[in-house]
Design a protein around this motif. Structure first.
Motif, PDB file in Angstrom:
ATOM      1  N   ARG A  86       0.446  -1.226   0.090  1.00 31.66           N
ATOM      2  CA  ARG A  86       0.111   0.008  -0.246  1.00 31.66           C
ATOM      3  C   ARG A  86       0.924   1.490  -0.356  1.00 31.66           C
ATOM      4  O   ARG A  86       1.278   1.352   0.591  1.00 31.66           O
ATOM      5  CB  ARG A  86      -0.164   0.104   1.136  1.00 31.66           C
ATOM      6  CG  ARG A  86      -1.611  -1.574   1.328  1.00 31.66           C
ATOM      7  CD  ARG A  86      -2.459  -1.818   0.535  1.00 31.66           C
ATOM      8  NE  ARG A  86      -2.987  -2.929   0.761  1.00 31.66           N
ATOM      9  CZ  ARG A  86      -4.496  -3.420  -0.278  1.00 31.66           C
ATOM     10  NH1 ARG A  86      -4.381  -3.418  -1.029  1.00 31.66           N
ATOM     11  NH2 ARG A  86      -4.636  -4.290   0.976  1.00 31.66           N
ATOM     12  N   ARG A 104      -4.654   7.821  -9.001  1.00 34.94           N
ATOM     13  CA  ARG A 104      -5.508   6.718  -9.648  1.00 34.94           C
ATOM     14  C   ARG A 104      -4.795   5.416 -10.202  1.00 34.94           C
ATOM     15  O   ARG A 104      -4.513   4.065 -10.508  1.00 34.94           O
ATOM     16  CB  ARG A 104      -5.461   8.101 -10.662  1.00 34.94           C
ATOM     17  CG  ARG A 104      -6.529   8.154 -10.758  1.00 34.94           C
ATOM     18  CD  ARG A 104      -6.806   9.392 -12.101  1.00 34.94           C
ATOM     19  NE  ARG A 104      -6.942   8.284 -13.183  1.00 34.94           N
ATOM     20  CZ  ARG A 104      -7.305   8.661 -14.715  1.00 34.94           C
ATOM     21  NH1 ARG A 104      -7.241  10.658 -14.927  1.00 34.94           N
ATOM     22  NH2 ARG A 104      -7.215   8.200 -15.693  1.00 34.94           N
ATOM     23  N   HIS A 105      -3.246   5.635 -10.379  1.00 38.71           N
ATOM     24  CA  HIS A 105      -1.919   4.199  -9.932  1.00 38.71           C
ATOM     25  C   HIS A 105      -1.877   3.091  -9.144  1.00 38.71           C
ATOM     26  O   HIS A 105      -1.523   2.207 -10.016  1.00 38.71           O
ATOM     27  CB  HIS A 105      -0.822   5.027 -10.020  1.00 38.71           C
ATOM     28  CG  HIS A 105      -0.517   6.105 -11.952  1.00 38.71           C
ATOM     29  ND1 HIS A 105      -0.691   6.080 -12.535  1.00 38.71           N
ATOM     30  CD2 HIS A 105       0.240   7.432 -11.441  1.00 38.71           C
ATOM     31  CE1 HIS A 105      -0.391   7.074 -14.023  1.00 38.71           C
ATOM     32  NE2 HIS A 105       0.366   7.989 -13.111  1.00 38.71           N
ATOM     33  N   GLY A 106      -3.075   3.376  -8.187  1.00 38.27           N
ATOM     34  CA  GLY A 106      -2.625   2.792  -7.227  1.00 38.27           C
ATOM     35  C   GLY A 106      -2.540   2.931  -6.234  1.00 38.27           C
ATOM     36  O   GLY A 106      -2.185   2.731  -4.670  1.00 38.27           O
ATOM     37  N   SER A 108      -3.368   4.705  -1.775  1.00 39.84           N
ATOM     38  CA  SER A 108      -4.368   4.606  -1.128  1.00 39.84           C
ATOM     39  C   SER A 108      -4.272   5.995  -1.241  1.00 39.84           C
ATOM     40  O   SER A 108      -5.748   5.605   0.209  1.00 39.84           O
ATOM     41  CB  SER A 108      -3.745   3.192  -0.322  1.00 39.84           C
ATOM     42  OG  SER A 108      -4.288   2.159  -0.882  1.00 39.84           O
ATOM     43  N   LEU A 204      -9.366  -5.776  -9.271  1.00 41.27           N
ATOM     44  CA  LEU A 204      -8.818  -4.662  -8.520  1.00 41.27           C
ATOM     45  C   LEU A 204      -8.698  -5.071  -7.317  1.00 41.27           C
ATOM     46  O   LEU A 204      -8.683  -6.256  -7.535  1.00 41.27           O
ATOM     47  CB  LEU A 204     -10.500  -3.496  -8.338  1.00 41.27           C
ATOM     48  CG  LEU A 204     -11.243  -2.702  -9.321  1.00 41.27           C
ATOM     49  CD1 LEU A 204     -12.344  -2.312  -8.897  1.00 41.27           C
ATOM     50  CD2 LEU A 204     -10.016  -2.285 -10.805  1.00 41.27           C
ATOM     51  N   ARG A 205      -7.361  -3.925  -6.982  1.00 43.61           N
ATOM     52  CA  ARG A 205      -6.812  -4.767  -5.994  1.00 43.61           C
ATOM     53  C   ARG A 205      -7.282  -4.109  -4.307  1.00 43.61           C
ATOM     54  O   ARG A 205      -7.337  -5.126  -2.807  1.00 43.61           O
ATOM     55  CB  ARG A 205      -5.240  -3.718  -5.797  1.00 43.61           C
ATOM     56  CG  ARG A 205      -4.211  -3.739  -6.904  1.00 43.61           C
ATOM     57  CD  ARG A 205      -3.280  -3.340  -6.604  1.00 43.61           C
ATOM     58  NE  ARG A 205      -3.094  -1.608  -6.911  1.00 43.61           N
ATOM     59  CZ  ARG A 205      -3.666  -1.530  -8.623  1.00 43.61           C
ATOM     60  NH1 ARG A 205      -2.828  -2.023  -9.598  1.00 43.61           N
ATOM     61  NH2 ARG A 205      -3.425   0.237  -8.557  1.00 43.61           N
ATOM     62  N   ASP A 206      -7.915  -3.059  -3.924  1.00 46.31           N
ATOM     63  CA  ASP A 206      -8.721  -2.947  -2.957  1.00 46.31           C
ATOM     64  C   ASP A 206      -9.745  -1.661  -3.299  1.00 46.31           C
ATOM     65  O   ASP A 206      -9.914  -1.206  -4.098  1.00 46.31           O
ATOM     66  CB  ASP A 206      -7.298  -2.297  -2.151  1.00 46.31           C
ATOM     67  CG  ASP A 206      -6.616  -0.734  -3.021  1.00 46.31           C
ATOM     68  OD1 ASP A 206      -7.469  -0.385  -3.889  1.00 46.31           O
ATOM     69  OD2 ASP A 206      -5.274  -0.809  -2.271  1.00 46.31           O
ATOM     70  N   GLN A 209      -9.665   1.973  -5.055  1.00 42.51           N
ATOM     71  CA  GLN A 209      -9.473   1.264  -6.724  1.00 42.51           C
ATOM     72  C   GLN A 209     -10.809   1.160  -7.249  1.00 42.51           C
ATOM     73  O   GLN A 209     -11.418   1.807  -8.027  1.00 42.51           O
ATOM     74  CB  GLN A 209      -8.751  -0.152  -6.949  1.00 42.51           C
ATOM     75  CG  GLN A 209      -7.162   0.111  -6.724  1.00 42.51           C
ATOM     76  CD  GLN A 209      -6.877   1.648  -7.590  1.00 42.51           C
ATOM     77  OE1 GLN A 209      -7.323   1.306  -8.849  1.00 42.51           O
ATOM     78  NE2 GLN A 209      -6.406   2.959  -7.237  1.00 42.51           N
ATOM     79  N   VAL A 212     -11.687   5.206  -7.210  1.00 45.87           N
ATOM     80  CA  VAL A 212     -11.262   5.391  -8.614  1.00 45.87           C
ATOM     81  C   VAL A 212     -12.320   5.044 -10.000  1.00 45.87           C
ATOM     82  O   VAL A 212     -12.612   5.481 -10.952  1.00 45.87           O
ATOM     83  CB  VAL A 212      -9.971   4.796  -8.718  1.00 45.87           C
ATOM     84  CG1 VAL A 212      -9.407   5.382 -10.767  1.00 45.87           C
ATOM     85  CG2 VAL A 212      -9.250   4.953  -7.655  1.00 45.87           C
ATOM     86  N   PHE A 213     -12.290   3.158 -10.108  1.00 45.18           N
ATOM     87  CA  PHE A 213     -13.386   2.355 -11.400  1.00 45.18           C
ATOM     88  C   PHE A 213     -14.438   2.881 -11.422  1.00 45.18           C
ATOM     89  O   PHE A 213     -14.968   3.323 -12.417  1.00 45.18           O
ATOM     90  CB  PHE A 213     -13.504   1.009 -10.900  1.00 45.18           C
ATOM     91  CG  PHE A 213     -14.475   0.592 -11.917  1.00 45.18           C
ATOM     92  CD1 PHE A 213     -13.789  -0.589 -12.597  1.00 45.18           C
ATOM     93  CD2 PHE A 213     -15.305   0.207 -11.822  1.00 45.18           C
ATOM     94  CE1 PHE A 213     -14.337  -0.893 -14.210  1.00 45.18           C
ATOM     95  CE2 PHE A 213     -15.875  -0.346 -12.472  1.00 45.18           C
ATOM     96  CZ  PHE A 213     -15.436  -1.258 -13.805  1.00 45.18           C
ATOM     97  N   GLU A 216     -14.149   6.773 -12.866  1.00 43.60           N
ATOM     98  CA  GLU A 216     -13.807   7.115 -14.606  1.00 43.60           C
ATOM     99  C   GLU A 216     -15.180   6.159 -15.126  1.00 43.60           C
ATOM    100  O   GLU A 216     -14.472   6.626 -16.101  1.00 43.60           O
ATOM    101  CB  GLU A 216     -12.635   5.808 -13.666  1.00 43.60           C
ATOM    102  CG  GLU A 216     -12.433   5.476 -15.770  1.00 43.60           C
ATOM    103  CD  GLU A 216     -11.108   4.141 -16.053  1.00 43.60           C
ATOM    104  OE1 GLU A 216     -10.496   4.964 -16.624  1.00 43.60           O
ATOM    105  OE2 GLU A 216     -10.750   4.016 -14.314  1.00 43.60           O
TER     106      GLU A 216
END
Length: 220
Positions: A86, A104-106, A108, A204-206, A209, A212-213, A216
């Motif tokens: 994280r 956006r890149h990841g 938290s 998705l990771r968490d 995200q 963010v999704f 988007e």
């Protein structure tokens, strides 16, 4: 101890890194395992040391925290990891556009560099659990600025069940599992199961995200 949260500190000011190290090492169940002075070094040390959480300055020479976040969360690197990492980015002013790009890149979430030791401790624990470290309304404000043009959701989103979409919307609004449970009339364990299914189906990771999704694709 097996449940210890390990930390990598990334900032071009050594004095700042050492100050944060003292604060983190004083917390029960947390330990700093390394430090880096720029983003290039951070990307390398994430692979070598495999920390649980990276605390990273957004503005640094050679490679800033935005590009470092992008490289840390590159799909090929994520696929090689046995456990997730994280990232919390540090900035000097609120609602930083660079911080939004890092998210956006990841990453938290972000913290201001003048945050209190108590807030820092809580933020580390929060992101380690897969959640965002800034208020949902602040995250929404940042992401709304980033996504001026909405992209149609992928086919995988259409594969979510009605209940999973309900949980998806609640997560995108920043609700906790306990709050979602009351909203969808299910137990917290059932909500966790739904969240896990959503992450898996959408790759998705968490939970961050998911937010963010949702922005988007214009789903909030």
């Amino acid at each position: 101890m097996s449940d210890e949260i390990t930390m990598l500190l990334v900032d071009d000011q050594e004095l700042f890194r050492e100050g944060v190290r003292v604060i983190v090492d004083a917390q029960e169940g947390m330990r700093v395992i390394g430090g880096a002075g720029n983003g290039m070094e951070a990307v390398r040390l994430v692979e070598e040391l495999r920390p649980d959480v990276v605390l990273m300055d957004i503005r640094m020479p050679e490679m800033d925290g935005v590009e470092a976040s992008r490289q840390i969360f590159a799909s090929e690197r994520v696929a090689r990891r046995a456990k997730p990492v994280r990232v919390i980015v540090l900035t000097t002013f609120n609602l930083d556009e660079r911080a939004a790009t890092a998210i956006r890149h990841g990453a938290s979430g972000f913290l201001l560099k003048d945050t209190t030791p108590l807030m820092l401790r809580d933020a580390i624990r929060t992101v380690h659990g897969g959640n965002a470290v800034l208020a949902p309304q602040d995250l929404a404000t940042l992401l709304d600025r980033q996504f001026q043009v909405e992209v149609a959701p992928p086919a995988a989103f259409l594969g979510l069940t009605d209940k999973e979409r309900e949980v998806f919307t609640a997560v995108a609004r920043g609700l906790s599992n306990a709050e979602i449970a009351g909203t969808v009339f299910a137990s917290e364990s059932t909500v966790k199961t739904h969240v896990g299914a959503i992450l898996r189906k959408l790759a998705l990771r968490d939970r961050v995200q998911i937010v963010v999704f949702a922005h988007e694709h214009g789903l909030v």
